[in-house]
Design an enzyme around this catalytic site. Sequence first.
Site, PDB file in Angstrom:
ATOM      1  N   HIS A 154      -9.314  -1.564  -8.037  1.00  0.00           N
ATOM      2  CA  HIS A 154      -9.205  -0.397  -7.017  1.00  0.00           C
ATOM      3  C   HIS A 154      -8.239   0.786  -7.638  1.00  0.00           C
ATOM      4  O   HIS A 154      -8.660   2.023  -7.787  1.00  0.00           O
ATOM      5  CB  HIS A 154      -8.805  -0.708  -5.765  1.00  0.00           C
ATOM      6  CG  HIS A 154      -8.443   0.149  -4.773  1.00  0.00           C
ATOM      7  ND1 HIS A 154      -9.252   1.287  -4.343  1.00  0.00           N
ATOM      8  CD2 HIS A 154      -7.276   0.727  -4.114  1.00  0.00           C
ATOM      9  CE1 HIS A 154      -8.943   1.808  -3.570  1.00  0.00           C
ATOM     10  NE2 HIS A 154      -7.514   1.668  -3.324  1.00  0.00           N
ATOM     11  N   ASP A 157       0.817  -1.247  -0.006  1.00  0.00           N
ATOM     12  CA  ASP A 157      -0.018   0.157   0.003  1.00  0.00           C
ATOM     13  C   ASP A 157       0.821   1.192  -0.102  1.00  0.00           C
ATOM     14  O   ASP A 157       1.805   1.294   0.828  1.00  0.00           O
ATOM     15  CB  ASP A 157      -1.080  -0.079   1.403  1.00  0.00           C
ATOM     16  CG  ASP A 157      -2.141   0.959   1.113  1.00  0.00           C
ATOM     17  OD1 ASP A 157      -2.238   1.332   0.062  1.00  0.00           O
ATOM     18  OD2 ASP A 157      -2.590   1.327   2.302  1.00  0.00           O
TER      19      ASP A 157
HETATM   20  C1  HEM Z   1      -9.237  -0.884   2.877  1.00  0.00           C
HETATM   21  C2  HEM Z   1      -9.192  -0.143   2.262  1.00  0.00           C
HETATM   22  C3  HEM Z   1      -7.958   0.234   1.224  1.00  0.00           C
HETATM   23  C4  HEM Z   1      -7.044  -0.611   0.568  1.00  0.00           C
HETATM   24  C5  HEM Z   1      -6.866  -2.221   1.140  1.00  0.00           C
HETATM   25  C6  HEM Z   1      -6.238   0.097  -0.292  1.00  0.00           C
HETATM   26  C7  HEM Z   1      -5.224  -0.645  -1.112  1.00  0.00           C
HETATM   27  C8  HEM Z   1      -4.460   0.053  -1.846  1.00  0.00           C
HETATM   28  C9  HEM Z   1      -3.388  -0.786  -2.788  1.00  0.00           C
HETATM   29  C10 HEM Z   1      -2.917  -1.999  -2.520  1.00  0.00           C
HETATM   30  C11 HEM Z   1      -3.306   0.001  -3.673  1.00  0.00           C
HETATM   31  C12 HEM Z   1      -2.405   0.078  -4.628  1.00  0.00           C
HETATM   32  C13 HEM Z   1      -0.858   0.497  -4.366  1.00  0.00           C
HETATM   33  C14 HEM Z   1      -0.581   1.746  -4.193  1.00  0.00           C
HETATM   34  O1  HEM Z   1      -0.357   2.795  -5.119  1.00  0.00           O
HETATM   35  O2  HEM Z   1      -0.646   2.173  -2.914  1.00  0.00           O
HETATM   36  C15 HEM Z   1      -4.166   1.436  -3.601  1.00  0.00           C
HETATM   37  C16 HEM Z   1      -3.926   2.402  -4.361  1.00  0.00           C
HETATM   38  C17 HEM Z   1      -4.544   3.544  -4.253  1.00  0.00           C
HETATM   39  N1  HEM Z   1      -5.680   3.738  -3.218  1.00  0.00           N
HETATM   40 FE1  HEM Z   1      -6.235   2.683  -1.858  1.00  0.00          FE
HETATM   41  N2  HEM Z   1      -6.947   1.063  -0.477  1.00  0.00           N
HETATM   42  C18 HEM Z   1      -8.190   1.494   0.286  1.00  0.00           C
HETATM   43  C19 HEM Z   1      -8.579   2.638   0.351  1.00  0.00           C
HETATM   44  C20 HEM Z   1      -8.741   3.614  -0.305  1.00  0.00           C
HETATM   45  C21 HEM Z   1      -9.510   4.842  -0.178  1.00  0.00           C
HETATM   46  C22 HEM Z   1     -10.565   5.068   0.923  1.00  0.00           C
HETATM   47  C23 HEM Z   1      -8.974   5.755  -0.754  1.00  0.00           C
HETATM   48  C24 HEM Z   1      -9.342   7.061  -1.194  1.00  0.00           C
HETATM   49  C25 HEM Z   1     -10.698   7.415  -1.162  1.00  0.00           C
HETATM   50  C26 HEM Z   1      -7.619   5.199  -1.607  1.00  0.00           C
HETATM   51  C27 HEM Z   1      -6.961   5.780  -2.679  1.00  0.00           C
HETATM   52  C28 HEM Z   1      -5.969   5.140  -3.502  1.00  0.00           C
HETATM   53  C29 HEM Z   1      -5.114   5.715  -4.179  1.00  0.00           C
HETATM   54  C30 HEM Z   1      -5.451   7.260  -4.899  1.00  0.00           C
HETATM   55  C31 HEM Z   1      -4.310   5.014  -4.861  1.00  0.00           C
HETATM   56  C32 HEM Z   1      -3.286   4.994  -6.077  1.00  0.00           C
HETATM   57  C33 HEM Z   1      -3.846   5.164  -7.291  1.00  0.00           C
HETATM   58  C34 HEM Z   1      -3.143   5.481  -8.353  1.00  0.00           C
HETATM   59  O3  HEM Z   1      -2.813   6.617  -8.494  1.00  0.00           O
HETATM   60  O4  HEM Z   1      -2.623   4.386  -8.954  1.00  0.00           O
HETATM   61  N3  HEM Z   1      -7.672   3.773  -1.178  1.00  0.00           N
HETATM   62  N4  HEM Z   1      -4.799   1.188  -2.430  1.00  0.00           N
END
Ligand code: HEM
Length: 293
Positions: free
Chosen positions: A204, A133
């Site tokens: 996601h 993450d």
């Molecule tokens: C349990 C909840 C969540 C989990 C397990 C999760 C997990 C992840 C994972 C594994 C990634 C891919 C690696 C990375 O770039 O970090 C990611 C990307 C991302 N997540 Fe989440 N996330 C969660 C909730 C959220 C929420 C609530 C938001 C915003 C409202 C969010 C926004 C983002 C963004 C902005 C990215 C990068 C997207 C990009 O530009 O490639 N995430 N998340």
Amino acid sequence: MNTLQRGILLPVPNQARYLSFAIGDPARVRDGLRVLGELAEDDYTVIGIGQTLVSLMKTSIPGLKNFPTITAPGLVIERAPEVLWVWLRGDERGEIVLRSQRLVRVLAPAFRLKESWDAFKYAEGRDLSGYVDGTENPTGDEAIHTAMIGAEHPTIRGSSFVATQRWRHDFERLESMTEGEKDSSIGRRLVDNEEIDDAPETAHVKRTAQESFTPEAFVLRRSMPWSDASDAGLMFVAFAASFYAFEAQLQRMAGADDGVVDALFKFTQPVSGAYFWCPALKDGKLDLAPLAC
Ligand code: HEM
């Protein structure tokens, strides 16, 4: 000049605790804030102030508001207390316990502890689903630019906003999913963290791709896994110069734009959320002048 509280830019620590306070004695709040002002000069404490406290101080912080009601089928996100939020960071759990005991004592009777969530770093920074993450986080000057409020709000220039959201995972569901299903839910491969180009629209990282919004929606994520005796999940924490990016991403995740719901919801649900303003540092202390303190 970077005047952000130092823990915001640092990588997530090995151990953490998120404390959330309610107002104890309103007549003593100003004293409590003064004590607080001295506490954030290190790498180990990040402090956020919520709209409820700002209103009590009979002032306003431009851009700060309450956590919005986001509606989607089957989605209920409670608002957590929005008074005072403290992210205690460290390497030693014992140190964090001692610091949090001390903090609760010195902030009384102005503030009363309402919630406390223990968090930790998993492996090299993975969510409990196993996925890394934070990969697409801005770094260096971009991180500062993303998190720090600029000339748009001169009275709070150099400070930041934080959106926090506690997610509870369904581990039975997660364990029943194949690695392929999980990979397509996230849009990255568990095995090497590579992005999957032809991932479905529900993935996601497709839902939240920061450059895909107009204007672009960048946040500085500092989320950590949390757990208590019965449950566990992710404490989602995102710093930014406004709440625009977080709201745009969450709306799209919930399917509010196009009816396509983020596949993440298959194995995790948000329980509560809250917004805070994180004052800037000035001469090694929290700059509480915008609160008329
Ligand atoms: C349990 C909840 C969540 C989990 C397990 C999760 C997990 C992840 C994972 C594994 C990634 C891919 C690696 C990375 O770039 O970090 C990611 C990307 C991302 N997540 Fe989440 N996330 C969660 C909730 C959220 C929420 C609530 C938001 C915003 C409202 C969010 C926004 C983002 C963004 C902005 C990215 C990068 C997207 C990009 O530009 O490639 N995430 N998340």
